[in-house]
Write an enzyme that holds these catalytic residues in place. Sequence first.
Site, PDB file in Angstrom:
ATOM      1  N   TYR A  57      -3.107  24.410 -25.761  1.00  0.00           N
ATOM      2  CA  TYR A  57      -1.909  23.571 -25.859  1.00  0.00           C
ATOM      3  C   TYR A  57      -1.449  23.174 -24.456  1.00  0.00           C
ATOM      4  O   TYR A  57      -1.907  23.727 -23.471  1.00  0.00           O
ATOM      5  CB  TYR A  57      -0.779  24.341 -26.554  1.00  0.00           C
ATOM      6  CG  TYR A  57      -0.986  24.493 -28.030  1.00  0.00           C
ATOM      7  CD1 TYR A  57      -0.750  23.439 -28.895  1.00  0.00           C
ATOM      8  CD2 TYR A  57      -1.424  25.701 -28.557  1.00  0.00           C
ATOM      9  CE1 TYR A  57      -0.937  23.568 -30.252  1.00  0.00           C
ATOM     10  CE2 TYR A  57      -1.612  25.856 -29.920  1.00  0.00           C
ATOM     11  CZ  TYR A  57      -1.362  24.787 -30.769  1.00  0.00           C
ATOM     12  OH  TYR A  57      -1.549  24.921 -32.115  1.00  0.00           O
ATOM     13  N   ARG A 107      -5.535  28.827 -34.330  1.00  0.00           N
ATOM     14  CA  ARG A 107      -6.482  27.697 -34.319  1.00  0.00           C
ATOM     15  C   ARG A 107      -7.846  28.172 -33.818  1.00  0.00           C
ATOM     16  O   ARG A 107      -8.362  27.691 -32.818  1.00  0.00           O
ATOM     17  CB  ARG A 107      -5.888  26.564 -33.515  1.00  0.00           C
ATOM     18  CG  ARG A 107      -4.859  25.878 -34.400  1.00  0.00           C
ATOM     19  CD  ARG A 107      -4.092  24.843 -33.736  1.00  0.00           C
ATOM     20  NE  ARG A 107      -3.887  23.717 -34.637  1.00  0.00           N
ATOM     21  CZ  ARG A 107      -3.184  22.650 -34.324  1.00  0.00           C
ATOM     22  NH1 ARG A 107      -2.644  22.534 -33.153  1.00  0.00           N
ATOM     23  NH2 ARG A 107      -3.034  21.688 -35.201  1.00  0.00           N
ATOM     24  N   ASP A 110      -6.402  24.870 -41.515  1.00  0.00           N
ATOM     25  CA  ASP A 110      -5.508  24.339 -40.496  1.00  0.00           C
ATOM     26  C   ASP A 110      -4.704  23.163 -41.061  1.00  0.00           C
ATOM     27  O   ASP A 110      -5.045  22.000 -40.869  1.00  0.00           O
ATOM     28  CB  ASP A 110      -6.350  23.934 -39.278  1.00  0.00           C
ATOM     29  CG  ASP A 110      -5.502  23.527 -38.090  1.00  0.00           C
ATOM     30  OD1 ASP A 110      -4.276  23.382 -38.266  1.00  0.00           O
ATOM     31  OD2 ASP A 110      -6.057  23.326 -37.007  1.00  0.00           O
ATOM     32  N   SER A 125      -3.275  20.576 -38.639  1.00  0.00           N
ATOM     33  CA  SER A 125      -4.200  19.503 -38.251  1.00  0.00           C
ATOM     34  C   SER A 125      -4.388  18.484 -39.361  1.00  0.00           C
ATOM     35  O   SER A 125      -4.388  17.276 -39.100  1.00  0.00           O
ATOM     36  CB  SER A 125      -5.570  20.077 -37.867  1.00  0.00           C
ATOM     37  OG  SER A 125      -5.499  20.688 -36.618  1.00  0.00           O
ATOM     38  N   GLN A 133     -10.455  26.857 -39.310  1.00  0.00           N
ATOM     39  CA  GLN A 133     -10.366  25.384 -39.324  1.00  0.00           C
ATOM     40  C   GLN A 133     -10.083  24.819 -40.708  1.00  0.00           C
ATOM     41  O   GLN A 133      -9.310  23.886 -40.860  1.00  0.00           O
ATOM     42  CB  GLN A 133     -11.644  24.767 -38.760  1.00  0.00           C
ATOM     43  CG  GLN A 133     -11.540  24.570 -37.267  1.00  0.00           C
ATOM     44  CD  GLN A 133     -12.770  23.939 -36.656  1.00  0.00           C
ATOM     45  OE1 GLN A 133     -13.678  23.512 -37.361  1.00  0.00           O
ATOM     46  NE2 GLN A 133     -12.805  23.912 -35.351  1.00  0.00           N
TER      47      GLN A 133
HETATM   48  P1  NAD Z   1       0.798  19.334 -30.316  1.00  0.00           P
HETATM   49  O1  NAD Z   1       1.266  18.672 -31.575  1.00  0.00           O
HETATM   50  O2  NAD Z   1       1.426  20.602 -29.861  1.00  0.00           O
HETATM   51  O3  NAD Z   1       1.002  18.251 -29.110  1.00  0.00           O
HETATM   52  C1  NAD Z   1       0.485  16.949 -29.181  1.00  0.00           C
HETATM   53  C2  NAD Z   1      -0.075  16.529 -27.836  1.00  0.00           C
HETATM   54  O4  NAD Z   1       0.987  16.313 -26.897  1.00  0.00           O
HETATM   55  C3  NAD Z   1      -1.008  17.562 -27.174  1.00  0.00           C
HETATM   56  O5  NAD Z   1      -2.283  16.990 -27.005  1.00  0.00           O
HETATM   57  C4  NAD Z   1      -0.318  17.861 -25.852  1.00  0.00           C
HETATM   58  O6  NAD Z   1      -1.244  18.113 -24.800  1.00  0.00           O
HETATM   59  C5  NAD Z   1       0.469  16.596 -25.602  1.00  0.00           C
HETATM   60  N1  NAD Z   1       1.560  16.705 -24.612  1.00  0.00           N
HETATM   61  C6  NAD Z   1       2.437  17.713 -24.416  1.00  0.00           C
HETATM   62  N2  NAD Z   1       3.282  17.424 -23.397  1.00  0.00           N
HETATM   63  C7  NAD Z   1       2.948  16.171 -22.969  1.00  0.00           C
HETATM   64  C8  NAD Z   1       3.457  15.332 -21.950  1.00  0.00           C
HETATM   65  N3  NAD Z   1       4.481  15.700 -21.166  1.00  0.00           N
HETATM   66  N4  NAD Z   1       2.870  14.119 -21.771  1.00  0.00           N
HETATM   67  C9  NAD Z   1       1.809  13.731 -22.553  1.00  0.00           C
HETATM   68  N5  NAD Z   1       1.286  14.508 -23.528  1.00  0.00           N
HETATM   69  C10 NAD Z   1       1.841  15.715 -23.729  1.00  0.00           C
HETATM   70  O7  NAD Z   1      -0.765  19.537 -30.273  1.00  0.00           O
HETATM   71  P2  NAD Z   1      -1.864  19.491 -31.435  1.00  0.00           P
HETATM   72  O8  NAD Z   1      -2.172  18.082 -31.755  1.00  0.00           O
HETATM   73  O9  NAD Z   1      -1.431  20.356 -32.550  1.00  0.00           O
HETATM   74  O10 NAD Z   1      -3.143  20.112 -30.719  1.00  0.00           O
HETATM   75  C11 NAD Z   1      -3.139  20.569 -29.391  1.00  0.00           C
HETATM   76  C12 NAD Z   1      -4.463  21.221 -28.980  1.00  0.00           C
HETATM   77  O11 NAD Z   1      -4.969  22.114 -29.962  1.00  0.00           O
HETATM   78  C13 NAD Z   1      -5.565  20.223 -28.744  1.00  0.00           C
HETATM   79  O12 NAD Z   1      -6.325  20.685 -27.643  1.00  0.00           O
HETATM   80  C14 NAD Z   1      -6.409  20.314 -29.958  1.00  0.00           C
HETATM   81  O13 NAD Z   1      -7.740  19.879 -29.762  1.00  0.00           O
HETATM   82  C15 NAD Z   1      -6.326  21.799 -30.200  1.00  0.00           C
HETATM   83  N6  NAD Z   1      -6.679  22.104 -31.590  1.00  0.00           N
HETATM   84  C16 NAD Z   1      -7.674  23.009 -31.830  1.00  0.00           C
HETATM   85  C17 NAD Z   1      -8.050  23.302 -33.139  1.00  0.00           C
HETATM   86  C18 NAD Z   1      -9.129  24.288 -33.445  1.00  0.00           C
HETATM   87  O14 NAD Z   1      -9.852  24.679 -32.571  1.00  0.00           O
HETATM   88  N7  NAD Z   1      -9.234  24.714 -34.676  1.00  0.00           N
HETATM   89  C19 NAD Z   1      -7.399  22.673 -34.190  1.00  0.00           C
HETATM   90  C20 NAD Z   1      -6.386  21.766 -33.916  1.00  0.00           C
HETATM   91  C21 NAD Z   1      -6.025  21.501 -32.600  1.00  0.00           C
END
Ligand code: NAD
Length: 380
Positions: free
Chosen positions: A228, A124, A132, A135, A129
């Site tokens: 994460y 990521r 992705d 996402s 992007q």
């Molecule tokens: P994911 O599907 O792994 O998890 C979903 C959410 O669940 C996350 O926000 C995580 O913090 C939360 N979570 C985990 N345990 C938890 C708990 N016990 N209680 C409450 N919430 C909890 O995550 P995702 O949606 O794929 O993305 C995670 C991170 O990656 C984010 O910071 C997102 O902004 C980042 N991201 C970055 C890029 C990029 O830079 N290209 C792209 C996509 C996502």
Amino acid sequence: MPVVVAVPKEGAPGERRVATVPEVVAKLSKSGIEVRVQHDAGAAAFYPDAQYEAAGARISSDLAGTLSGAQIVLKVQPPTLAEIEQYPEGAIVVGFLNPSRNLDLIARMRDRKITGFSLELVPRISRAQGMDALSSQATAGGYMAAVLGAGHSARFFPMLTTAAGTIRPATVLILGAGVAGLMAVATAKRLGANVEAYDVRRAAGEQVRSLGAKFLELEINAEGQGGYARELTPEEKSKEQEMVSAAVARADVVITTANVPGRKAPRLVTKETVARMKPGAVIVDLAAESGGNCELTEPGKTVAAGHVTILGPTNLPALVSFHSSAMYAKNLQSFLSLLIDSDGHLVTEFRDEILAASLLVHAGEIRHAPTRDQLAGGKA
Ligand code: NAD
């Protein structure tokens, strides 16, 4: 000789998406790539064969014809073991290969010298992007979760002032504010609900507030590697449960999206908490497939727990197949730009950081260390 890209019809139950769409076919054809699409591959996403043909694709009546001579195969779901037998040796498959759940398939790809790129492994980083797919599909899932929550609720989401009385807005609680969670927040807000959200990563608070929703604060910041979440300690878990339980009890609809990569989904809503919920409340558990954030979730089913309805959908992007396919196809178009150089030749070395990270299996070897270790453990 042009590179031949094949797009089979997805065969997994309930899958309505397709790996490419006519708009992307037109761009690929223009750059000299030959695209072969299996008959009706886009039908369930409402892209008819005629549109692919008009964009420059050749339609093949069956899987064997689609795959014959293909160098790259674009998929949404992993191929089955039977399908992989039909792939030409040396072919490259790109899709959600979900390696930890498909070890037999990966082993067979290794033995048949099929190359596999797994989109779950795309790093990521900003350059990636556009590729992705996790996402783009989580965006579709988060949207559908809010829509399903509204559809299963016996209450309106917005506040209404009518001659037949005033209706208070529904309270929607989103647990986990990553990509899917934030989209659920935005969608529930647009439908007029009072939205509250919670995440263990404090950074998510700013994003939630910028969407006009309330962020529930807990003195935990569990930001782990690569942005994460990390797993919580036992003390943190019990603190979290207490706060989450109170918020769940006052919500009309709860959408849970919490995940920790490589682990079972965290248990946020216990059966005791469900028992405290309002009659008619709804839970949409997006983590159903990775073990569920709610103790009573059954993957792929809608169950009644007293007066509470619990949905455990396993493929929400498939419900919005037209747009989720369009986004996925764009992701794959970007990915192909790394695999095929500007002269229209297939690259022979996967040195690019994104290709190297997402390469799962190649030339008879498993390249992804965790999958190699899992396979060695199971002796496949
Ligand atoms: P994911 O599907 O792994 O998890 C979903 C959410 O669940 C996350 O926000 C995580 O913090 C939360 N979570 C985990 N345990 C938890 C708990 N016990 N209680 C409450 N919430 C909890 O995550 P995702 O949606 O794929 O993305 C995670 C991170 O990656 C984010 O910071 C997102 O902004 C980042 N991201 C970055 C890029 C990029 O830079 N290209 C792209 C996509 C996502």
